[in-house]
Design an enzyme around this catalytic site. Structure first.
Site, PDB file in Angstrom:
ATOM      1  N   ASP A 215       0.844  -1.194   0.000  1.00  0.00           N
ATOM      2  CA  ASP A 215       0.000   0.000   0.000  1.00  0.00           C
ATOM      3  C   ASP A 215       0.884   1.250   0.000  1.00  0.00           C
ATOM      4  OD1 ASP A 215      -2.740   1.167   0.390  1.00  0.00           O
ATOM      5  OD2 ASP A 215      -1.791   1.929   2.208  1.00  0.00           O
ATOM      6  N   GLU A 283       1.775  -0.239  -4.931  1.00  0.00           N
ATOM      7  CA  GLU A 283       0.804   0.777  -5.335  1.00  0.00           C
ATOM      8  C   GLU A 283       1.540   2.111  -5.410  1.00  0.00           C
ATOM      9  OE1 GLU A 283      -3.447   2.573  -3.753  1.00  0.00           O
ATOM     10  OE2 GLU A 283      -1.796   2.262  -2.337  1.00  0.00           O
TER      11      GLU A 283
END
Length: 554
Positions: A215, A283
């Site tokens: 993330d 990401e």
């Protein structure tokens, strides 16, 4: 258990392949909304385990499970309070171990979200850090004194609205939070912090996970000098920042995507390389030159294996849009590798971005085939295989803090996070015997798995047919790609690997299209992929929202 002897993978099913992730179909699961096994209205790990055969039958190679670690759930798991435990609402650590074992037995790899740019303010590290300025973890988070006038040290903004600095009365200092104020940012300039999060990765790798989705992988470091970001008024809404959010009014050169990020990723890659056949997909939430950043972050063999691109998570997904975004990244990425997605847990579902007048059931199948045919590793989001539209969630039912903050011009992320519909006649679509945490959309009930199982022409059957057919063509998995300039609304490209060369043509419109392929080296039409088209010599005719696949001279 050590890294060198750790082996919870089933070698009889999962053949050793350090390169398995290239072109692998990754199925994203949002655990709160997949299947509830205990009737509390929230999906859980045992629920996922019972549906592993469904995912394997779909033709996926791996699953990516969104956060399930212990958390107060201010941001639904993206605020971790313990990196080495499962939140009780999702089950136990033993439940997760069973899930991994059974996934491997089904031939599925397991990726999990690793959220290390920040923690929850309930994490033991932060509780200690905020006590005073001299404790052992005082420098584990980003703390700064106020300016002389009491204002925060600079102009940095939170993605979720307002300043990214929160005053803390224990230390009489501000702490940095790029997201919610209950999500303080870790200080990666501290080597002890780096080692702590690397150990968190080792914990899950020892259990047997096959890798991580990282993330906010470009948010790890901040500018040590805390320089303010320059301004920029955005001309258009981005996938991650609506026009109503002033976050997009800055050029984020000092609060993220700092050069130190890459040095840390090499350390994380070294940990991954201690374990056989693992991978990580990062990401990358970058507004400035995202293609170059993806290229930098995936270059060589000592950084990310692949990066998750936002390019196809916004827009109407026209042929021109897809060709532009993908070709631009392809021109930049060199030896790097992308991971493509058209839907996920943060954005409006792709078929709901097509606008009015389109046949969304037909469109969903061809768009899934597009994303699975591009050079890269496709990520399919739960319900995408069913053609689910964005759910309608009333304000009083909203759970997402982002949506509540920016309502009504931006309705947040709950519309793509509503529960899966498994059985059209069961309470709550078979998701839960209790009240679901978000309502099940009536349109999803009408297209539940049970309905589509009995319809050979359904989106589900077409997804299964195509993904299984794709496995027969190495070029569609790891091959090079070259775009063609074809008729308006028709997307065309070739995929080539050695002697295997395939021409892929997609009609992304509600009108029949006729396309000449003279000079492309077409030898024959390929069959078995589940789409319809007619071929007359070097001319093919594609009905609305259909695709064609043709063999080329090697």
């Amino acid at each position: 258990m050590t890294a060198s002897t750790s082996s919870n993978k089933n070698p009889a099913v999962l053949a050793a392949d350090p390169d398995w992730w290239r072109g692998a179909v990754i199925y994203q699961i949002y655990p709160r909304s997949y299947l509830d096994s205990n009737g509390d209205g929230i999906g859980d790990l045992p629920g996922i385990t019972t549906k592993l055969p469904y995912i394997a039958e779909l033709g996926a190679d791996a699953i990516w499970i969104s956060p399930f670690m212990k958390s107060p759930m201010d941001d639904f798991g993206y605020d971790v309070s313990d990196y080495e435990d499962v939140d009780p609402m999702f089950g136990t650590l033993d439940d997760f171990k069973e899930l991994v074992e059974k996934a491997h037995a089904q031939g599925l790899r397991v990726l999990i979200d690793l959220v290390i740019s920040h923690t929850s303010d309930q994490h033991a590290w932060f509780k200690e850090s905020r006590q005073d300025r001299t404790n052992p973890k005082a420098d584990w988070y980003v703390w700064a004194d106020a300016k002389d006038d009491g204002n925060p040290p600079n102009n940095w903004l939170s993605v979720f609205g307002g300043s990214s600095w929160q005053w803390d009365t224990r230390r009489n200092q501000y702490y940095l939070h790029n997201f919610l104020r209950s999500q303080p940012d870790l200080n990666f300039h501290n080597e002890e912090v780096q080692e702590a999060v690397l150990n968190a990765a080792r914990f899950w790798l020892d259990i047997g996970v096959d890798g991580f989705r990282l993330d906010t992988a470009n948010f790890y470091f901040h500018d040590k000098e805390l320089r303010s970001n320059p301004g920029r008024k955005p001309e258009e809404e981005s996938v991650s920042t609506p026009k109503t959010n002033p976050y997009g009014y800055q050029v984020h050169v000092y609060d993220k995507t700092r050069p130190e990020n890459i040095a840390f990723l090499t350390k994380l890659r070294a940990v991954m390389d201690e374990y056989k056949d693992t991978t990580m997909v990062g990401e990358i939430g970058a507004d400035e030159d995202p293609h170059q950043i993806i290229a930098d972050y995936t270059a060589g063999h000592d950084r990310l294996h692949m990066a998750y691109s936002f390019d196809l998570l916004a827009g109407d997904q026209t042929a021109a849009h897809i060709r532009e975004k993908v070709s631009n990244l392809e021109a930049t990425i060199n030896d790097g590798w992308a991971s493509w997605a058209m839907s996920n847990h943060d954005v409006i579902r792709v078929v709901s971005r097509l606008g009015a007048g389109f046949e969304k059931r037909e469109a969903s199948s061809v768009l899934l085939a597009v994303v699975a045919s591009l050079r890269g590793s496709p990520c399919l989001y739960q319900g995408e295989e069913l053609g689910f539209e964005e759910a309608n969630v009333a304000f009083e039912d909203l759970q997402d803090p982002y949506g509540i903050e920016f309502w009504p011009n931006f309705k947040g992320r709950d519309g793509c996070r509503t529960p899966m519909a498994w059985e059209t006649t069961a309470p709550n679509g078979g998701f839960s015997t209790g009240k679901p945490w978000l309502p099940v959309d009536a349109r999803h009930l009408a297209n539940a798995v049970s309905v589509q199982e009995n319809d050979p022409a359904s989106a589900l059957h077409r997804a299964r047919t195509f993904l299984k057919w794709r496995r027969q063509h190495p070029a569609l998995i790891k091959g090079d790609m070259k775009f063609l300039q074809l008729e308006s609304d028709v997307l065309g490209f070739t995929r080539t690997l050695g002697e295997d060369s395939v021409l892929c043509v997609f009609n992304l419109s509600d009108q029949e299209k006729t396309v000449s392929l003279t000079g492309q080296g077409v030898t024959e039409a390929l069959e078995g992929h589940g789409f319809e088209f007619a071929m007359d010599g070097k001319v093919i005719t594609l009905p609305a929202w259909q695709a064609g696949f043709l063999k080329l001279d090697a």
